[in-house]
Design an enzyme around this catalytic site. Structure first.
Site, PDB file in Angstrom:
ATOM      1  N   SER A  17       0.769  -1.286   0.019  1.00  0.00           N
ATOM      2  CA  SER A  17       0.025  -0.039  -0.032  1.00  0.00           C
ATOM      3  C   SER A  17       0.800   1.285  -0.136  1.00  0.00           C
ATOM      4  O   SER A  17       0.427   2.192  -0.701  1.00  0.00           O
ATOM      5  CB  SER A  17      -0.933  -0.180   1.127  1.00  0.00           C
ATOM      6  OG  SER A  17      -1.994  -1.144   0.924  1.00  0.00           O
ATOM      7  N   THR A  62      -5.904  -2.951   7.555  1.00  0.00           N
ATOM      8  CA  THR A  62      -6.208  -4.306   6.998  1.00  0.00           C
ATOM      9  C   THR A  62      -6.109  -5.507   8.047  1.00  0.00           C
ATOM     10  O   THR A  62      -6.446  -5.038   9.222  1.00  0.00           O
ATOM     11  CB  THR A  62      -4.998  -4.530   6.052  1.00  0.00           C
ATOM     12  OG1 THR A  62      -4.953  -5.757   5.238  1.00  0.00           O
ATOM     13  CG2 THR A  62      -3.723  -4.397   6.618  1.00  0.00           C
ATOM     14  N   LYS A  66      -9.948  -4.881  10.636  1.00  0.00           N
ATOM     15  CA  LYS A  66     -11.247  -4.242   9.726  1.00  0.00           C
ATOM     16  C   LYS A  66     -12.294  -4.117  10.656  1.00  0.00           C
ATOM     17  O   LYS A  66     -13.171  -2.988  10.519  1.00  0.00           O
ATOM     18  CB  LYS A  66     -11.387  -5.157   8.372  1.00  0.00           C
ATOM     19  CG  LYS A  66     -10.304  -4.523   7.417  1.00  0.00           C
ATOM     20  CD  LYS A  66     -10.556  -5.360   6.183  1.00  0.00           C
ATOM     21  CE  LYS A  66      -9.244  -5.494   5.488  1.00  0.00           C
ATOM     22  NZ  LYS A  66      -9.591  -6.169   3.829  1.00  0.00           N
ATOM     23  N   ASN A  87     -12.005  -0.452   5.750  1.00  0.00           N
ATOM     24  CA  ASN A  87     -10.919  -0.483   5.331  1.00  0.00           C
ATOM     25  C   ASN A  87     -10.160   0.599   5.218  1.00  0.00           C
ATOM     26  O   ASN A  87      -8.992   1.001   5.018  1.00  0.00           O
ATOM     27  CB  ASN A  87     -10.390  -1.465   4.157  1.00  0.00           C
ATOM     28  CG  ASN A  87     -10.815  -0.627   3.012  1.00  0.00           C
ATOM     29  OD1 ASN A  87     -11.924   0.208   3.001  1.00  0.00           O
ATOM     30  ND2 ASN A  87     -10.545  -1.127   1.616  1.00  0.00           N
ATOM     31  N   ASP A 103     -13.350  -2.452  -0.587  1.00  0.00           N
ATOM     32  CA  ASP A 103     -12.760  -3.646  -1.015  1.00  0.00           C
ATOM     33  C   ASP A 103     -13.787  -4.330  -2.236  1.00  0.00           C
ATOM     34  O   ASP A 103     -13.082  -4.370  -3.268  1.00  0.00           O
ATOM     35  CB  ASP A 103     -12.769  -4.766   0.065  1.00  0.00           C
ATOM     36  CG  ASP A 103     -11.388  -4.710   1.099  1.00  0.00           C
ATOM     37  OD1 ASP A 103     -10.603  -3.997   0.545  1.00  0.00           O
ATOM     38  OD2 ASP A 103     -11.634  -4.938   2.248  1.00  0.00           O
ATOM     39  N   ALA A 129     -16.897 -18.105   3.736  1.00  0.00           N
ATOM     40  CA  ALA A 129     -18.197 -17.066   4.240  1.00  0.00           C
ATOM     41  C   ALA A 129     -17.627 -16.426   5.330  1.00  0.00           C
ATOM     42  O   ALA A 129     -18.196 -16.043   6.297  1.00  0.00           O
ATOM     43  CB  ALA A 129     -19.353 -17.885   4.375  1.00  0.00           C
ATOM     44  N   GLY A 131     -14.910 -12.781   6.624  1.00  0.00           N
ATOM     45  CA  GLY A 131     -15.210 -11.462   6.609  1.00  0.00           C
ATOM     46  C   GLY A 131     -14.887 -10.829   5.100  1.00  0.00           C
ATOM     47  O   GLY A 131     -15.460  -9.916   4.737  1.00  0.00           O
ATOM     48  N   ALA A 132     -13.936 -11.717   4.378  1.00  0.00           N
ATOM     49  CA  ALA A 132     -13.725 -11.151   3.010  1.00  0.00           C
ATOM     50  C   ALA A 132     -15.052 -11.302   2.237  1.00  0.00           C
ATOM     51  O   ALA A 132     -15.252 -10.405   1.393  1.00  0.00           O
ATOM     52  CB  ALA A 132     -12.441 -12.030   2.500  1.00  0.00           C
TER      53      ALA A 132
HETATM   54  P1  ATR Z   1     -11.301 -13.416   6.125  1.00  0.00           P
HETATM   55  O1  ATR Z   1     -11.401 -12.049   6.807  1.00  0.00           O
HETATM   56  O2  ATR Z   1     -10.021 -13.839   5.181  1.00  0.00           O
HETATM   57  O3  ATR Z   1     -12.447 -14.082   5.230  1.00  0.00           O
HETATM   58  P2  ATR Z   1     -12.018 -15.319   8.105  1.00  0.00           P
HETATM   59  O4  ATR Z   1     -13.524 -14.599   8.423  1.00  0.00           O
HETATM   60  O5  ATR Z   1     -11.320 -16.187   9.299  1.00  0.00           O
HETATM   61  O6  ATR Z   1     -11.316 -14.781   7.156  1.00  0.00           O
HETATM   62  O7  ATR Z   1     -12.765 -16.352   7.068  1.00  0.00           O
HETATM   63  C1  ATR Z   1     -11.917 -17.437   6.402  1.00  0.00           C
HETATM   64  C2  ATR Z   1     -12.681 -18.359   5.460  1.00  0.00           C
HETATM   65  O8  ATR Z   1     -11.844 -19.162   4.775  1.00  0.00           O
HETATM   66  C3  ATR Z   1     -13.805 -19.145   6.186  1.00  0.00           C
HETATM   67  O9  ATR Z   1     -14.895 -19.145   4.973  1.00  0.00           O
HETATM   68  C4  ATR Z   1     -13.135 -20.366   6.444  1.00  0.00           C
HETATM   69  O10 ATR Z   1     -14.158 -21.443   6.368  1.00  0.00           O
HETATM   70  P3  ATR Z   1     -14.648 -21.799   8.006  1.00  0.00           P
HETATM   71  O11 ATR Z   1     -15.939 -20.644   7.967  1.00  0.00           O
HETATM   72  O12 ATR Z   1     -15.498 -23.231   7.582  1.00  0.00           O
HETATM   73  O13 ATR Z   1     -13.896 -21.705   8.663  1.00  0.00           O
HETATM   74  C5  ATR Z   1     -12.397 -20.353   5.052  1.00  0.00           C
HETATM   75  N1  ATR Z   1     -11.213 -21.580   4.986  1.00  0.00           N
HETATM   76  C6  ATR Z   1      -9.990 -21.222   5.916  1.00  0.00           C
HETATM   77  N2  ATR Z   1      -9.335 -22.158   5.760  1.00  0.00           N
HETATM   78  C7  ATR Z   1      -9.972 -23.203   4.764  1.00  0.00           C
HETATM   79  C8  ATR Z   1      -9.582 -24.612   4.325  1.00  0.00           C
HETATM   80  N3  ATR Z   1      -8.219 -25.088   4.491  1.00  0.00           N
HETATM   81  N4  ATR Z   1     -10.613 -25.010   3.512  1.00  0.00           N
HETATM   82  C9  ATR Z   1     -11.924 -24.513   3.244  1.00  0.00           C
HETATM   83  N5  ATR Z   1     -12.006 -23.218   3.878  1.00  0.00           N
HETATM   84  C10 ATR Z   1     -11.201 -22.711   4.517  1.00  0.00           C
END
Ligand code: ATR
Length: 277
Positions: A17, A62, A66, A87, A103, A129, A131-132
């Site tokens: 950034s 970031t 967030k 963000n 974003d 599903a 935060g992203a």
């Molecule tokens: P972010 O803010 O990057 O979205 P997060 O809120 O921790 O981070 O969400 C991570 C996402 O990646 C979730 O959807 C998670 O699935 P779960 O809700 O079942 O935990 C998914 N994720 C992380 N590692 C994974 C893996 N090895 N296989 C499939 N999904 C994964």
């Protein structure tokens, strides 16, 4: 007087950034500085209040800040309210901090403006599903895809998002095993798995012929999901570097009222990345 901006996050040492905003500032002849600062979650409130008390004009936040920034902002844009994450923070003339989330808009701009990919009339699948995903749903739905499906390891989280956004559109929520037999025009990877070179279990034939794959994450090497797209003959299999630059451009516009051109910056960062490989 040089206006001060910064990005807070933890870890932050590899952030692109500062470079992106410096390039925008040069291009638009804006007098500003932009630093990266390592701020763990427990120091967030102190660090933000000090930054603005010292006359700072705006911040990017970031991972993992967030949601905290969303809680902290006195006022929020509608897209930040939907995202439940901020963000970009801007100190307004009235002394109140405005929270925005650029974003999703950055993702849509990268897809539509930079890669000529229309979302209207397309079947969209989002993997993950967290935060992203929440952060991008409202701007994606605004583009009026034919359908939007969220597949997640923990199905209840996908269902929760579908319920939260039901006033905007009907969202299908499912687990990865439910994807067997379904096909999509565009698949977006918003899981955090890609960064550790992992992939959710995806059935073959998930992507329509000439479909599009897009990983919200980016890396100097092709991510696991970008490789998956290449292996499944995607017309384009892209990572999130363009989204990063577009979300930065939108933040810059909020702060400065000037919209930087992103094409040259994207080309430069892509060339620098290619040179490291
Ligand atoms: P972010 O803010 O990057 O979205 P997060 O809120 O921790 O981070 O969400 C991570 C996402 O990646 C979730 O959807 C998670 O699935 P779960 O809700 O079942 O935990 C998914 N994720 C992380 N590692 C994974 C893996 N090895 N296989 C499939 N999904 C994964």
């Amino acid at each position: 007087m040089t206006d001060r901006y910064a990005v807070f996050g933890y870890p932050i040492n590899h952030s692109k950034s500062p470079r992106i905003h410096q390039l925008f500032a040069e291009q638009t002849q804006q007098n500003l500085s932009y630093q990266a600062q390592a701020v763990p979650a427990e120091q967030f409130t102190t660090a933000v209040s000090e930054f603005f008390a010292d006359g700072g004009k705006g911040l990017n936040c970031t991972v993992p800040l967030k949601e905290l920034a969303w809680q902290y902002a006195a006022e929020k844009t509608p897209r930040a309210e939907f995202a439940k994450a901020v963000n970009t923070l801007k100190m307004q003339d009235n002394g109140l901090l405005l929270g925005d989330n650029t974003d999703g808009c950055g993702l849509v701009r990268d897809l539509t403006d930079n890669h000529s990919i229309q979302l209207n009339g397309k079947r969209l699948l989002i993997l993950g599903a967290g935060g992203a995903t929440r952060g991008i749903l409202a701007p994606l739905l605004e583009q009026q895809p034919t359908s939007l499906t969220i597949a997640n390891r923990t199905v209840a989280k996908a269902q929760g998002l579908a319920a939260d956004f039901q006033t905007l559109a009907i969202i299908n929520a499912c687990g990865f095993e439910d994807l067997v037999g379904q096909q999509f025009d565009i698949i977006l990877n918003a899981t955090s798995a890609s960064l550790s070179d992992q992939l959710p279990p995806l059935p073959d034939n998930l992507l329509v012929a000439n479909g599009i794959c897009y990983d919200l994450a980016y890396s100097n090497q092709a991510t696991a999901f970008v490789r998956w797209g290449q292996q499944h003959h995607a017309q384009k299999s892209l990572d999130g570097l363009g989204m990063l630059i577009e979300q930065a451009a939108e933040a810059f516009y909020l702060w400065r009222g000037v919209r930087p051109q992103t094409q040259d910056v994207i080309a430069l960062l892509n060339a620098e990345r290619a040179a490291t490989n």
